[in-house]
Write a protein that holds these residues in place. Structure first.
Motif: not given
Length: 144
Positions: A18-23, A25-37, A70-72
């Motif tokens: 099953q593929k996850r929605s684009v939401f 994937k966008i959430y993953f990249f935003i939260i990852t960047i903000l968390s690591f910064i 997110v990426f199953t």
């Protein structure tokens, strides 16, 4: 007579993931960047200690779980993620009183508590994803 060059038939379900929605994937990249910064800025500040580095390691593990959801993809096992989530939540709540880093940095109490609340609200989908990822009935654990 059967065609000898035809691929054999099989009853095995190839179990497309099953593929996850684009939401997600966008959430993953935003939260990852903000968390690591945020974590890198905390680790570079004066007063950073073992608690801060431990929280950074937990963040890396949580990010790996979010990536798997997110990426199953299979990361560790489903039995790991729900207990980890409980520990991660407790560690996140206990982090501020245990850390020696001044996280207020001149903010008033109202501004500080509002920013903390916004941070937790923004993190809720990530906690939900780790919870769902820990269920054996969820993707990618159902496809073997």
């Amino acid at each position: 007579m059967d065609n000898p060059y035809q691929a054999p038939k099989s009853d095995i379900d190839n179990g497309e993931l099953q593929k996850r929605s684009v939401f997600w994937k966008i959430y993953f990249f935003i939260i990852t960047i903000l968390s690591f910064i945020g974590m890198v800025s905390l680790l570079l500040s004066s007063g950073a200690g073992i608690i801060d580095y431990t929280e950074f390691v937990l963040l890396i593990i949580a990010t790996a779980g979010l990536y798997g959801f997110v990426f199953t993809k299979k990361v560790l096992s489903p039995g790991f993620w729900v207990p980890f989530l409980v520990f991660y939540l407790i560690a996140g709540i206990a982090y501020e009183p245990l850390s020696s880093v001044n996280m207020r940095e001149g903010m008033s109490d109202d501004v500080y508590y509002i920013s903390v609340a916004i941070g937790y609200i923004f993190s809720l989908p990530g906690y939900y994803a780790l919870y769902k990822y820990g269920q054996k009935s969820e993707q990618p654990w159902t496809n073997t």
